[in-house]
Scaffold this motif. Structure first.
Motif, PDB file in Angstrom:
ATOM      1  N   GLY A  41     -41.556  -8.689 -30.545  1.00 21.54           N
ATOM      2  CA  GLY A  41     -41.602  -9.101 -31.943  1.00 21.54           C
ATOM      3  C   GLY A  41     -40.845  -8.154 -32.855  1.00 21.54           C
ATOM      4  N   ALA A  42     -40.239  -7.110 -32.261  1.00 21.73           N
ATOM      5  CA  ALA A  42     -39.419  -6.181 -33.040  1.00 21.73           C
ATOM      6  C   ALA A  42     -38.092  -5.881 -32.355  1.00 21.73           C
ATOM      7  N   ASN A  43     -37.993  -6.238 -31.083  1.00 24.13           N
ATOM      8  CA  ASN A  43     -36.803  -5.924 -30.293  1.00 24.13           C
ATOM      9  C   ASN A  43     -36.313  -7.180 -29.577  1.00 24.13           C
ATOM     10  N   PHE A  44     -35.137  -7.654 -29.948  1.00 20.99           N
ATOM     11  CA  PHE A  44     -34.620  -8.873 -29.319  1.00 20.99           C
ATOM     12  C   PHE A  44     -33.897  -8.523 -28.021  1.00 20.99           C
ATOM     13  N   PHE A  45     -33.805  -9.502 -27.127  1.00 22.38           N
ATOM     14  CA  PHE A  45     -33.155  -9.271 -25.840  1.00 22.38           C
ATOM     15  C   PHE A  45     -32.541 -10.567 -25.324  1.00 22.38           C
ATOM     16  N   GLU A  46     -31.602 -10.412 -24.424  1.00 24.76           N
ATOM     17  CA  GLU A  46     -30.919 -11.565 -23.843  1.00 24.76           C
ATOM     18  C   GLU A  46     -31.919 -12.474 -23.140  1.00 24.76           C
ATOM     19  N   ASN A  47     -31.720 -13.772 -23.262  1.00 27.39           N
ATOM     20  CA  ASN A  47     -32.588 -14.804 -22.680  1.00 27.39           C
ATOM     21  C   ASN A  47     -33.965 -14.853 -23.348  1.00 27.39           C
ATOM     22  N   GLY A  48     -34.100 -14.239 -24.518  1.00 22.42           N
ATOM     23  CA  GLY A  48     -35.401 -14.199 -25.178  1.00 22.42           C
ATOM     24  C   GLY A  48     -35.498 -15.023 -26.437  1.00 22.42           C
ATOM     25  N   SER A  49     -34.596 -15.987 -26.639  1.00 21.45           N
ATOM     26  CA  SER A  49     -34.553 -16.682 -27.932  1.00 21.45           C
ATOM     27  C   SER A  49     -35.906 -17.300 -28.313  1.00 21.45           C
ATOM     28  N   ALA A  50     -36.532 -18.022 -27.406  1.00 25.03           N
ATOM     29  CA  ALA A  50     -37.810 -18.664 -27.718  1.00 25.03           C
ATOM     30  C   ALA A  50     -38.925 -17.638 -27.869  1.00 25.03           C
ATOM     31  N   TYR A  51     -39.001 -16.711 -26.911  1.00 29.88           N
ATOM     32  CA  TYR A  51     -40.078 -15.718 -26.933  1.00 29.88           C
ATOM     33  C   TYR A  51     -39.922 -14.782 -28.126  1.00 29.88           C
TER      34      TYR A  51
ATOM     35  N   ALA B 272     -34.741 -17.856 -20.917  1.00 34.46           N
ATOM     36  CA  ALA B 272     -33.479 -18.446 -20.474  1.00 34.46           C
ATOM     37  C   ALA B 272     -32.480 -18.357 -21.611  1.00 34.46           C
ATOM     38  N   SER B 273     -31.205 -18.439 -21.257  1.00 30.78           N
ATOM     39  CA  SER B 273     -30.153 -18.489 -22.258  1.00 30.78           C
ATOM     40  C   SER B 273     -30.372 -19.680 -23.188  1.00 30.78           C
ATOM     41  N   ILE B 274     -29.923 -19.551 -24.415  1.00 33.33           N
ATOM     42  CA  ILE B 274     -30.015 -20.663 -25.361  1.00 33.33           C
ATOM     43  C   ILE B 274     -29.307 -21.903 -24.809  1.00 33.33           C
ATOM     44  N   GLU B 275     -28.338 -21.703 -23.948  1.00 39.03           N
ATOM     45  CA  GLU B 275     -27.650 -22.838 -23.334  1.00 39.03           C
ATOM     46  C   GLU B 275     -28.547 -23.590 -22.366  1.00 39.03           C
ATOM     47  N   ASN B 276     -29.491 -22.885 -21.766  1.00 38.36           N
ATOM     48  CA  ASN B 276     -30.280 -23.477 -20.681  1.00 38.36           C
ATOM     49  C   ASN B 276     -31.735 -23.757 -21.024  1.00 38.36           C
ATOM     50  N   ILE B 277     -32.264 -23.086 -22.025  1.00 34.71           N
ATOM     51  CA  ILE B 277     -33.670 -23.319 -22.335  1.00 34.71           C
ATOM     52  C   ILE B 277     -33.841 -24.738 -22.875  1.00 34.71           C
ATOM     53  N   SER B 278     -34.877 -25.402 -22.422  1.00 29.22           N
ATOM     54  CA  SER B 278     -35.057 -26.805 -22.797  1.00 29.22           C
ATOM     55  C   SER B 278     -35.827 -26.942 -24.105  1.00 29.22           C
ATOM     56  N   GLU B 279     -35.717 -28.113 -24.694  1.00 27.64           N
ATOM     57  CA  GLU B 279     -36.483 -28.393 -25.905  1.00 27.64           C
ATOM     58  C   GLU B 279     -37.974 -28.270 -25.642  1.00 27.64           C
ATOM     59  N   GLU B 280     -38.405 -28.722 -24.465  1.00 29.96           N
ATOM     60  CA  GLU B 280     -39.823 -28.664 -24.105  1.00 29.96           C
ATOM     61  C   GLU B 280     -40.296 -27.216 -23.987  1.00 29.96           C
ATOM     62  N   GLN B 281     -39.476 -26.362 -23.370  1.00 37.46           N
ATOM     63  CA  GLN B 281     -39.839 -24.950 -23.229  1.00 37.46           C
ATOM     64  C   GLN B 281     -39.894 -24.258 -24.590  1.00 37.46           C
ATOM     65  N   TRP B 282     -38.932 -24.549 -25.438  1.00 34.30           N
ATOM     66  CA  TRP B 282     -38.946 -24.004 -26.794  1.00 34.30           C
ATOM     67  C   TRP B 282     -40.219 -24.413 -27.524  1.00 34.30           C
TER      68      TRP B 282
END
Length: 238
Positions: A144-154, A97-107
């Motif tokens: 782990g080498a390529n970042f993507f949208e909605n992937g902040s936690a992962y 999810a977007s950093i705006e929407n991902i929850s603390e619990e999900q992180w």
């Protein structure tokens, strides 16, 4: 570790997907395997499909986010089989999810499972692996080498996992313990509530990762593939 017969592997998240594929490949080479899952019932169900008599498979319940849980499960594997030669840190989850929407619990759940969980598995396995001069393999991701949208936690968990594993490789090689991280791309698994189907034929299959693990373990011990990227050879054209 050219001969795998009679050796023992401890595999987190071994009830389905990549972990299950690795377990099957190692069993086919004559190894014993201990597979863990959050649910003992799920682990026992998977174990029953992997081995008919149960003598070479041990089903264990463990929460990788808790060091004490991993230590207890690792001790049970050593008690059952006498030793642990290979530790596969595979358990993982994904919240996207977007950093705006991902929850603390999900992180927190993502980091606790994908990064701290691997720390706990590795910590629990160090002493048994010192005795066998064994092998640690962590299952990371191309994320782990390529970042993507909605992937902040992962992305954070897998970037961290790759760095963690490489540092551990340097820490433990003085004991004869080898450490490798495998970074798969798209794999046909149940990850993120997906059900594998015919449309997944182009993806890496769990048994392919199992075959890769066997190849790594059987490589001449003078050589260490410390980081392996693996991806589908023919992804669909977008």
């Amino acid at each position: 570790m050219n001969s795998l017969a009679g050796k023992t592997a401890y595999i987190t998240g071994g009830t389905k997907g990549i972990g299950y594929g690795i377990a099957k490949a190692l069993l086919d080479k004559g190894m014993n395997v201990a597979i863990t899952g959050r649910s003992l019932q799920a682990a026992e169900k998977a174990a029953a499909t992997l081995s008919t008599d149960g003598s070479t498979v041990l089903a264990l319940e463990s929460d990788v986010s808790l060091l004490a849980s991993e230590q207890k499960a690792m001790a049970a594997a050593v008690e059952k089989f006498g030793q642990v030669d290979v530790v596969i840190a595979n358990a993982g989850i994904g919240h996207f999810a977007s950093i705006e929407n991902i929850s603390e619990e999900q992180w927190k759940e993502t980091i606790d499972t994908n990064l701290t969980g691997v720390f706990n598995t590795v910590k629990a396995g160090i002493e048994p692996l010192k005795k066998t001069q064994g092998y640690i393999i962590t299952i990371a991701s191309l994320a782990g080498a390529n970042f993507f949208e909605n992937g902040s936690a992962y992305n954070a968990s897998k970037f961290g996992l790759v760095g963690f594993t490489q540092a551990v490789m340097l820490d433990l090689r003085k004991y004869g313990i080898k450490v490798t991280t495998i970074m798969p791309g798209s794999v046909a698994t149940y990850f993120n509530n997906h059900t594998p189907n015919n449309a997944d034929a182009w993806k890496i299959q769990p048994e392919d990762i199992g075959e890769l693990v066997v190849d790594v373990l059987q490589l001449n011990p003078r050589t260490l593939p410390s980081k392996i990227e693996v991806r589908p050879s023919m992804p669909p054209v977008k």
